[in-house]
Design a protein around this motif. Structure first.
Motif, PDB file in Angstrom:
ATOM      1  N   THR A 181       0.791  -1.169   0.034  1.00 11.59           N
ATOM      2  CA  THR A 181      -0.023  -0.041  -0.031  1.00 11.59           C
ATOM      3  C   THR A 181       0.715   1.224   0.085  1.00 11.59           C
ATOM      4  O   THR A 181       0.467   2.330   0.222  1.00 11.59           O
ATOM      5  N   GLY A 182       2.145   0.989  -0.036  1.00 13.17           N
ATOM      6  CA  GLY A 182       3.187   2.077  -0.268  1.00 13.17           C
ATOM      7  C   GLY A 182       3.351   2.786   1.102  1.00 13.17           C
ATOM      8  O   GLY A 182       3.922   3.954   1.285  1.00 13.17           O
ATOM      9  N   GLY A 183       3.231   2.090   2.018  1.00 14.18           N
ATOM     10  CA  GLY A 183       3.438   2.356   3.464  1.00 14.18           C
ATOM     11  C   GLY A 183       4.617   2.408   4.055  1.00 14.18           C
ATOM     12  O   GLY A 183       5.913   1.796   3.430  1.00 14.18           O
ATOM     13  N   ASP A 184       5.123   3.031   5.126  1.00 12.34           N
ATOM     14  CA  ASP A 184       6.696   3.290   5.646  1.00 12.34           C
ATOM     15  C   ASP A 184       6.646   2.158   6.674  1.00 12.34           C
ATOM     16  O   ASP A 184       5.842   1.923   7.691  1.00 12.34           O
ATOM     17  N   LEU A 185       7.648   1.332   6.535  1.00 13.02           N
ATOM     18  CA  LEU A 185       7.818   0.189   7.788  1.00 13.02           C
ATOM     19  C   LEU A 185       8.210   0.681   8.945  1.00 13.02           C
ATOM     20  O   LEU A 185       7.827  -0.090   9.888  1.00 13.02           O
ATOM     21  N   ASP A 186       8.806   1.916   9.159  1.00 14.49           N
ATOM     22  CA  ASP A 186       9.106   2.372  10.366  1.00 14.49           C
ATOM     23  C   ASP A 186       7.899   3.170  10.870  1.00 14.49           C
ATOM     24  O   ASP A 186       7.978   3.666  12.016  1.00 14.49           O
ATOM     25  N   ASP A 187       6.845   3.254  10.158  1.00 13.70           N
ATOM     26  CA  ASP A 187       5.523   4.052  10.677  1.00 13.70           C
ATOM     27  C   ASP A 187       4.697   3.086  11.702  1.00 13.70           C
ATOM     28  O   ASP A 187       4.229   2.173  11.219  1.00 13.70           O
ATOM     29  N   ALA A 188       5.080   3.405  12.854  1.00 14.61           N
ATOM     30  CA  ALA A 188       4.451   2.350  13.826  1.00 14.61           C
ATOM     31  C   ALA A 188       2.771   2.268  13.640  1.00 14.61           C
ATOM     32  O   ALA A 188       2.229   1.235  13.841  1.00 14.61           O
ATOM     33  N   ALA A 189       2.208   3.595  13.546  1.00 16.41           N
ATOM     34  CA  ALA A 189       0.829   3.470  13.644  1.00 16.41           C
ATOM     35  C   ALA A 189       0.035   2.741  12.119  1.00 16.41           C
ATOM     36  O   ALA A 189      -0.872   1.788  12.166  1.00 16.41           O
ATOM     37  N   ALA A 190       0.912   2.892  10.991  1.00 14.87           N
ATOM     38  CA  ALA A 190       0.580   2.122  10.025  1.00 14.87           C
ATOM     39  C   ALA A 190       0.892   0.642   9.993  1.00 14.87           C
ATOM     40  O   ALA A 190       0.043  -0.194   9.311  1.00 14.87           O
ATOM     41  N   ALA A 191       1.822   0.288  10.515  1.00 13.13           N
ATOM     42  CA  ALA A 191       2.282  -1.080  10.751  1.00 13.13           C
ATOM     43  C   ALA A 191       1.242  -1.725  11.601  1.00 13.13           C
ATOM     44  O   ALA A 191       0.778  -2.682  11.360  1.00 13.13           O
ATOM     45  N   GLU A 192       0.794  -0.839  12.529  1.00 14.06           N
ATOM     46  CA  GLU A 192      -0.124  -1.666  13.567  1.00 14.06           C
ATOM     47  C   GLU A 192      -1.517  -1.779  12.873  1.00 14.06           C
ATOM     48  O   GLU A 192      -2.153  -2.932  13.100  1.00 14.06           O
ATOM     49  N   ALA A 193      -1.986  -0.842  11.996  1.00 13.09           N
ATOM     50  CA  ALA A 193      -3.195  -0.919  11.020  1.00 13.09           C
ATOM     51  C   ALA A 193      -3.160  -2.010  10.330  1.00 13.09           C
ATOM     52  O   ALA A 193      -4.329  -2.972  10.163  1.00 13.09           O
ATOM     53  N   ALA A 194      -2.024  -2.112   9.548  1.00 13.02           N
ATOM     54  CA  ALA A 194      -1.805  -3.477   8.831  1.00 13.02           C
ATOM     55  C   ALA A 194      -2.022  -4.778   9.542  1.00 13.02           C
ATOM     56  O   ALA A 194      -2.588  -5.729   8.857  1.00 13.02           O
ATOM     57  N   ALA A 195      -1.389  -4.814  10.630  1.00 10.87           N
ATOM     58  CA  ALA A 195      -1.483  -5.978  11.313  1.00 10.87           C
ATOM     59  C   ALA A 195      -2.849  -6.288  11.976  1.00 10.87           C
ATOM     60  O   ALA A 195      -3.247  -7.432  11.880  1.00 10.87           O
ATOM     61  N   LYS A 196      -3.560  -5.374  12.304  1.00 17.05           N
ATOM     62  CA  LYS A 196      -4.972  -5.574  12.809  1.00 17.05           C
ATOM     63  C   LYS A 196      -5.651  -5.927  11.628  1.00 17.05           C
ATOM     64  O   LYS A 196      -6.648  -6.617  11.750  1.00 17.05           O
ATOM     65  N   GLY A 197      -5.673  -5.636  10.396  1.00 17.88           N
ATOM     66  CA  GLY A 197      -6.425  -6.064   9.190  1.00 17.88           C
ATOM     67  C   GLY A 197      -5.876  -7.263   8.319  1.00 17.88           C
ATOM     68  O   GLY A 197      -6.367  -7.719   7.327  1.00 17.88           O
ATOM     69  N   LEU A 198      -4.901  -8.025   9.162  1.00 17.48           N
ATOM     70  CA  LEU A 198      -4.361  -9.171   8.311  1.00 17.48           C
ATOM     71  C   LEU A 198      -5.289 -10.438   8.214  1.00 17.48           C
ATOM     72  O   LEU A 198      -6.008 -10.644   9.258  1.00 17.48           O
ATOM     73  N   ASP A 199      -5.324 -10.807   7.208  1.00 19.71           N
ATOM     74  CA  ASP A 199      -6.075 -11.832   6.722  1.00 19.71           C
ATOM     75  C   ASP A 199      -5.128 -13.219   6.708  1.00 19.71           C
ATOM     76  O   ASP A 199      -4.061 -12.982   6.010  1.00 19.71           O
ATOM     77  N   LEU A 200      -5.340 -14.215   7.501  1.00 18.58           N
ATOM     78  CA  LEU A 200      -4.344 -15.424   7.428  1.00 18.58           C
ATOM     79  C   LEU A 200      -4.116 -16.089   6.354  1.00 18.58           C
ATOM     80  O   LEU A 200      -3.094 -16.582   5.867  1.00 18.58           O
ATOM     81  N   ALA A 201      -5.029 -15.883   5.289  1.00 17.13           N
ATOM     82  CA  ALA A 201      -4.763 -16.219   3.713  1.00 17.13           C
ATOM     83  C   ALA A 201      -3.505 -15.571   3.049  1.00 17.13           C
ATOM     84  O   ALA A 201      -2.957 -16.303   2.286  1.00 17.13           O
ATOM     85  N   GLU A 202      -3.331 -14.405   3.698  1.00 17.03           N
ATOM     86  CA  GLU A 202      -2.295 -13.803   3.134  1.00 17.03           C
ATOM     87  C   GLU A 202      -0.750 -14.507   3.472  1.00 17.03           C
ATOM     88  O   GLU A 202       0.181 -14.145   2.674  1.00 17.03           O
ATOM     89  N   LEU A 203      -0.816 -15.273   4.443  1.00 12.12           N
ATOM     90  CA  LEU A 203       0.553 -16.052   4.611  1.00 12.12           C
ATOM     91  C   LEU A 203       0.945 -17.053   3.576  1.00 12.12           C
ATOM     92  O   LEU A 203       2.120 -17.559   3.578  1.00 12.12           O
TER      93      LEU A 203
END
Length: 216
Positions: A47-69
């Motif tokens: 999504t073009g996010g910054d890996l060092d952006d804690a808030a963006a990373a947390e949002a990505a983790a909360k929306g994770l779908d296990l199918a993505e593994l």
């Protein structure tokens, strides 16, 4: 709660192979927690996010779908680097904590591999292994794996990645990579896959006997 086998250790130590073979041997469910963090990193980069952006990373983790593994992208070198960077964020680890803890309740047992399983996710696990190998051996293993996947990368660059990830994983404030005080150290540097698995099996059998969880 089922019998939990916690397998920790640094990247390319052989812990994933050991964990998957133990799961197959005992008929336990297995979770490679490294894939969770890789998937979060890949999701964020996508999504073009910054890996060092804690808030963006947390949002990505909360929306994770296990199918993505299951996506091929989570197995790449870039995903490994991304995983190590997003894993330093406390919010990311918190977002994935419940999912991992819930996995430990599976019957008849579970095998979970990662960096902080024996210390944070399943501190009461009756069987704990800390699987490691020298950085040079681990870099060679990862280099061969990546080359086999078609990634053109120099061994020296992979070794630099290994050193960088080790420093980041062991130095982070939240759940750093460390050997649990009651984990059995398994150094696979001079072992074949079969030798490493056999050593791991004997460690787990000792733990199963101690807990009364014997083969049925």
């Amino acid at each position: 709660m089922g019998f939990v086998i916690a397998v920790d250790g640094p990247a390319a130590s052989g812990k994933g192979t050991v964990a998957s073979r133990l799961a197959a041997l005992y008929g336990y469910a297995m979770l490679d927690t490294g894939l969770l963090y890789r998937a979060v990193g890949v999701r964020l980069l996508g999504t073009g996010g910054d890996l060092d952006d804690a808030a963006a990373a947390e949002a990505a983790a909360k929306g994770l779908d296990l199918a993505e593994l299951e996506r091929a992208e989570v197995r790449t070198r870039a995903a490994g680097e991304a995983a190590s960077r997003v894993a330093v964020h406390t919010g990311v680890r918190a977002a994935l904590f419940d999912l991992q803890r819930q996995f430990t309740t599976r019957e008849p047992g579970s095998v979970i591999d990662g960096r902080d399983i024996g210390t944070v996710i399943a501190p009461d696990a009756p069987a704990k292994l800390y699987v490691t190998a020298t950085p040079e051996i681990r870099a060679e293993r990862r280099w061969k794996q990546l080359s086999g996947q078609g990634e053109a990368v120099a061994y020296a660059d992979v070794l630099a990645d290994i050193h960088r990830r080790d420093a980041r994983d062991s130095g982070r404030d939240s759940a750093p990579m460390t050997q649990a005080s009651d984990a059995v150290l398994l150094d696979t540097s001079e072992m074949t896959i079969e030798q490493a698995f056999d050593a791991a099996r004997r460690i787990v059998e000792t733990a199963r006997a101690r807990s009364g969880n014997l083969p049925g």
